[in-house]
Design an enzyme around this catalytic site. Structure first.
Site, mmCIF file in Angstrom:
data_model
loop_
_atom_site.group_PDB
_atom_site.id
_atom_site.type_symbol
_atom_site.label_atom_id
_atom_site.label_comp_id
_atom_site.label_asym_id
_atom_site.label_seq_id
_atom_site.Cartn_x
_atom_site.Cartn_y
_atom_site.Cartn_z
ATOM 1 N N GLY A 7 -51.261 5.445 55.164
ATOM 2 C CA GLY A 7 -50.002 5.159 55.862
ATOM 3 C C GLY A 7 -50.014 3.734 56.374
ATOM 4 O O GLY A 7 -50.933 3.336 57.088
ATOM 5 N N CYS A 42 -37.279 1.657 63.605
ATOM 6 C CA CYS A 42 -36.353 1.751 64.742
ATOM 7 C C CYS A 42 -35.116 0.871 64.543
ATOM 8 O O CYS A 42 -34.136 1.010 65.277
ATOM 9 C CB CYS A 42 -37.071 1.347 66.029
ATOM 10 N N ALA A 110 -52.439 8.184 59.081
ATOM 11 C CA ALA A 110 -51.242 7.722 59.807
ATOM 12 C C ALA A 110 -50.036 7.888 58.875
ATOM 13 O O ALA A 110 -49.308 6.938 58.589
ATOM 14 C CB ALA A 110 -51.409 6.276 60.252
ATOM 15 N N THR A 111 -49.870 9.127 58.403
ATOM 16 C CA THR A 111 -48.866 9.384 57.372
ATOM 17 C C THR A 111 -47.484 9.699 57.937
ATOM 18 O O THR A 111 -46.560 10.022 57.180
ATOM 19 C CB THR A 111 -49.334 10.539 56.464
ATOM 20 N N THR A 272 -59.913 13.641 65.181
ATOM 21 C CA THR A 272 -59.593 14.991 64.711
ATOM 22 C C THR A 272 -60.841 15.850 64.940
ATOM 23 O O THR A 272 -61.835 15.372 65.492
ATOM 24 C CB THR A 272 -59.249 14.985 63.205
ATOM 25 N N ALA A 279 -56.616 10.266 63.607
ATOM 26 C CA ALA A 279 -55.202 10.297 63.204
ATOM 27 C C ALA A 279 -54.374 9.612 64.276
ATOM 28 O O ALA A 279 -54.755 9.596 65.457
ATOM 29 C CB ALA A 279 -54.728 11.729 62.997
ATOM 30 N N GLY A 281 -50.040 8.296 65.312
ATOM 31 C CA GLY A 281 -48.615 8.189 65.010
ATOM 32 C C GLY A 281 -47.951 9.534 64.817
ATOM 33 O O GLY A 281 -48.435 10.573 65.276
ATOM 34 N N GLY A 300 -42.063 5.506 67.864
ATOM 35 C CA GLY A 300 -42.722 4.276 67.421
ATOM 36 C C GLY A 300 -43.577 3.666 68.520
ATOM 37 O O GLY A 300 -44.661 3.121 68.254
HETATM 38 P P1 FAD Z 1 -44.206 6.358 59.530
HETATM 39 O O1 FAD Z 1 -43.332 5.249 60.004
HETATM 40 O O2 FAD Z 1 -43.544 7.623 59.089
HETATM 41 O O3 FAD Z 1 -45.117 5.807 58.357
HETATM 42 C C1 FAD Z 1 -45.959 6.648 57.635
HETATM 43 C C2 FAD Z 1 -46.230 6.051 56.275
HETATM 44 O O4 FAD Z 1 -47.156 6.909 55.612
HETATM 45 C C3 FAD Z 1 -44.997 5.984 55.373
HETATM 46 O O5 FAD Z 1 -44.846 4.689 54.852
HETATM 47 C C4 FAD Z 1 -45.294 6.988 54.256
HETATM 48 O O6 FAD Z 1 -44.805 6.546 52.996
HETATM 49 C C5 FAD Z 1 -46.797 7.010 54.250
HETATM 50 N N1 FAD Z 1 -47.352 8.267 53.706
HETATM 51 C C6 FAD Z 1 -47.021 9.544 54.047
HETATM 52 N N2 FAD Z 1 -47.758 10.423 53.353
HETATM 53 C C7 FAD Z 1 -48.564 9.697 52.539
HETATM 54 C C8 FAD Z 1 -49.563 10.032 51.575
HETATM 55 N N3 FAD Z 1 -49.887 11.302 51.344
HETATM 56 N N4 FAD Z 1 -50.166 9.021 50.912
HETATM 57 C C9 FAD Z 1 -49.858 7.722 51.162
HETATM 58 N N5 FAD Z 1 -48.929 7.359 52.057
HETATM 59 C C10 FAD Z 1 -48.292 8.324 52.755
HETATM 60 N N6 FAD Z 1 -39.104 5.187 67.790
HETATM 61 C C11 FAD Z 1 -39.037 4.569 69.004
HETATM 62 O O7 FAD Z 1 -40.032 4.588 69.752
HETATM 63 N N7 FAD Z 1 -37.903 3.916 69.398
HETATM 64 C C12 FAD Z 1 -36.791 3.853 68.616
HETATM 65 O O8 FAD Z 1 -35.789 3.227 68.997
HETATM 66 C C13 FAD Z 1 -36.831 4.508 67.364
HETATM 67 N N8 FAD Z 1 -35.736 4.483 66.560
HETATM 68 C C14 FAD Z 1 -35.806 5.076 65.333
HETATM 69 C C15 FAD Z 1 -34.674 5.031 64.516
HETATM 70 C C16 FAD Z 1 -34.718 5.630 63.266
HETATM 71 C C17 FAD Z 1 -33.500 5.586 62.400
HETATM 72 C C18 FAD Z 1 -35.904 6.268 62.822
HETATM 73 C C19 FAD Z 1 -35.956 6.905 61.462
HETATM 74 C C20 FAD Z 1 -37.019 6.327 63.622
HETATM 75 C C21 FAD Z 1 -36.989 5.729 64.889
HETATM 76 N N9 FAD Z 1 -38.090 5.756 65.740
HETATM 77 C C22 FAD Z 1 -38.034 5.165 66.975
HETATM 78 C C23 FAD Z 1 -39.330 6.445 65.329
HETATM 79 C C24 FAD Z 1 -40.318 5.473 64.712
HETATM 80 O O9 FAD Z 1 -39.748 4.813 63.628
HETATM 81 C C25 FAD Z 1 -41.554 6.264 64.259
HETATM 82 O O10 FAD Z 1 -42.079 6.916 65.390
HETATM 83 C C26 FAD Z 1 -42.614 5.365 63.647
HETATM 84 O O11 FAD Z 1 -42.161 4.781 62.470
HETATM 85 C C27 FAD Z 1 -43.868 6.187 63.348
HETATM 86 O O12 FAD Z 1 -44.788 5.390 62.706
HETATM 87 P P2 FAD Z 1 -45.956 6.035 61.838
HETATM 88 O O13 FAD Z 1 -46.781 4.897 61.339
HETATM 89 O O14 FAD Z 1 -46.625 7.104 62.609
HETATM 90 O O15 FAD Z 1 -45.239 6.805 60.643
#
Ligand code: FAD
Length: 444
Positions: A7, A42, A110-111, A272, A279, A281, A300
């Site tokens: 991720g 976001c 961090a998927t 974990t 892990a 996110g 986020g």
């Molecule tokens: P993600 O951003 O989901 O990234 C995970 C990555 O892992 C992805 O690129 C995916 O392709 C990859 N992945 C998944 N499974 C696999 C696999 N098996 N193999 C390889 N790669 C994989 N949060 C806030 O705090 N404030 C806000 O204002 C806010 N606004 C938002 C508005 C929108 C429209 C959206 C959709 C979300 C918003 N969020 C907000 C939430 C925030 O975007 C997420 O909490 C944040 O992106 C989480 O990050 P992450 O790295 O955990 O996961």
């Protein structure tokens, strides 16, 4: 030492960069199935509305950028499985179709999460979208540019649904929001959520609560939504925004402990149950600071902290996460909606005896032009007098007050302490008695 991160967005890239800062010799490989990485999820609704014009500004970095830090980001690579016994991941190169194994000493998962898509007849019709990543936003923009839809339905009255309601209205559509709960923003108390509903009606957005979609109809492209209240709605654009599910299906059978909703169970160190596997996110659980309970709250702001903690601890550190207050903020048109800590609903679920303070006060002194009222609802625990929650709705100055209240809760301040806070005052910024002081006064 070889680190694999799965991720490459908020949690994953923060972890990878923290590992690099702590260990300049580490081999770091990051896999992501997407080709956009390290983007601002976001900002997506603002990209759709055109407030943010440039795609590059929400996806400022690519895998080339991380090469200069000697971090090898492999995009279009999906991790299919984690072999926890032999410490390796099984990966598919999505371009060539090749499947290969890669070993690790430490792994950070961090998927993230993916949108829930309810099983509704017709959900596969064209014109029905979810919004999670940049490609979803591209698809939405392309559809809007190609077909100029005029009648939008948003299924789900959470913050993403509301941000999109603004975006679609700005783009010239009539917008209906339906929410199956009794009020929109189900994480807030209903009295506060109703203020937002009233505001949306003023903005000519139709809000239907206690309503769901029974089916969609259309010939190839969606034309009609049949709702549970018996009505038929003409629609040519639908956004499904009913929540997300952790993207952890590929971990089933790996031995990594998952919660019933699929979130990876982590401790305060992002560990974990399997040694050497962390892990961070939206794919993982968090602690609610006020009761120490494990919850799922994908944000986020939290994902970034978790990524840093995972990176630190994967490299031998001992950084503990204090837990979250579930502080959140968003805007819809001119209204800012924010909350932190307990609501009445969640305090009752925990059996907490609380008192409530309500105030509606201008954000700056009324003699100065532009003063706008905000409503604050705060909760204090009866026996300790500590502030345990707050919800704020207003047009200006909400961000500052919610952060003061989140800090107060984090620090364990009491309602009486709020009145004593020495906050900055000059007419353009506040009033001699700030709304925060009033909260302290009504609750003392
Ligand atoms: P993600 O951003 O989901 O990234 C995970 C990555 O892992 C992805 O690129 C995916 O392709 C990859 N992945 C998944 N499974 C696999 C696999 N098996 N193999 C390889 N790669 C994989 N949060 C806030 O705090 N404030 C806000 O204002 C806010 N606004 C938002 C508005 C929108 C429209 C959206 C959709 C979300 C918003 N969020 C907000 C939430 C925030 O975007 C997420 O909490 C944040 O992106 C989480 O990050 P992450 O790295 O955990 O996961």
């Amino acid at each position: 030492m070889k680190y694999i991160v799965i991720g490459a967005v908020a949690g994953g890239m923060t972890a990878a960069m923290k590992i690099r800062r702590n260990d300049d010799k580490a081999e770091i490989v990051v896999y992501d199935k997407d080709t956009d990485i390290s983007y601002s999820g976001c900002s997506l609704t603002y990209y759709i509305s055109g407030v943010i014009e440039n795609r590059k500004s929400i996806v400022p970095r690519d895998s080339q950028y991380f090469k200069k830090f000697n971090v090898d980001v492999k995009t279009a690579h999906e991790v299919l499985r984690v072999d926890t016994q032999n410490k390796k991941v099984i990966v598919r190169d999505l371009i060539t179709g090749n499947i290969f194994e890669d070993g690790f000493d430490k792994l950070i998962i961090a998927t993230g999460a993916h949108p829930v898509v309810p099983k509704i007849d017709g959900i596969e019709l064209e014109g029905i979208f979810v919004l999670r990543n940049v490609k979803d936003a591209d698809r939405i923009k392309m559809y809007i540019n190609s077909y100029c839809p005029k009648k939008a339905l948003i299924v789900g009255g959470g913050y993403i649904g509301l941000e999109m309601a603004e975006a679609l209205k700005v783009l010239g559509m009539d917008v209906v929001i339906i929410e199956k709960q009794e009020n929109i923003l189900p994480n807030m108390d209903s009295d506060m959520a109703r203020l937002v509903e009233n505001y949306l009606e003023e903005k000519e957005i139709t809000v239907k609560t206690s309503t769901s979609v029974l089916r969609f109809e259309g010939d190839k492209r969606v034309t009609t939504a049949i709702l549970s209240d018996g009505s038929r709605l003409d629609v040519d654009f639908v956004l499904i925004a009913v929540g997300v599910r952790p993207s952890t299906q590929f971990l089933e059978g790996s031995g990594i402990q998952l919660l019933p909703n699929g979130a990876i169970k982590v401790d305060e160190y992002m560990r974990t149950n399997i040694e050497g596997i962390f892990a961070a996110g939206d794919c993982a659980s968090v602690y609610f600071k006020l009761n120490g309970k494990t919850i799922y709250m994908p944000l986020g702001s939290t994902a970034n902290k978790m990524g840093r903690i995972a990176g630190e601890n994967a490299t031998g550190g001992n950084l503990k996460f204090s837990g979250i207050l579930a502080t959140s903020i968003f805007k819809v048109f001119d209204l800012t909606v924010a909350q932190t800590g307990y609501t009445e609903k969640t305090a009752q679920q925990d059996g907490i005896e609380y008192e409530v303070g309500h105030i509606t006060k201008p954000h700056i002194t009324t003699a100065y032009p532009g003063a706008e009222k905000m409503t604050i609802k705060a909760l204090a625990e009866v026996y300790s007098r500590k502030i345990i929650g707050a919800q704020i709705i207003g047009t200006k100055g909400v961000d500052k007050r919610i952060d003061v209240l989140a800090t107060a809760i984090f620090a364990g301040l009491t309602a009486d302490n709020l009145f004593q806070l020495d906050l900055g005052y000059a007419p353009p910024f506040s009033s001699a008695k700030d709304p925060i002081h009033y909260v302290g006064m009504v609750m003392s």
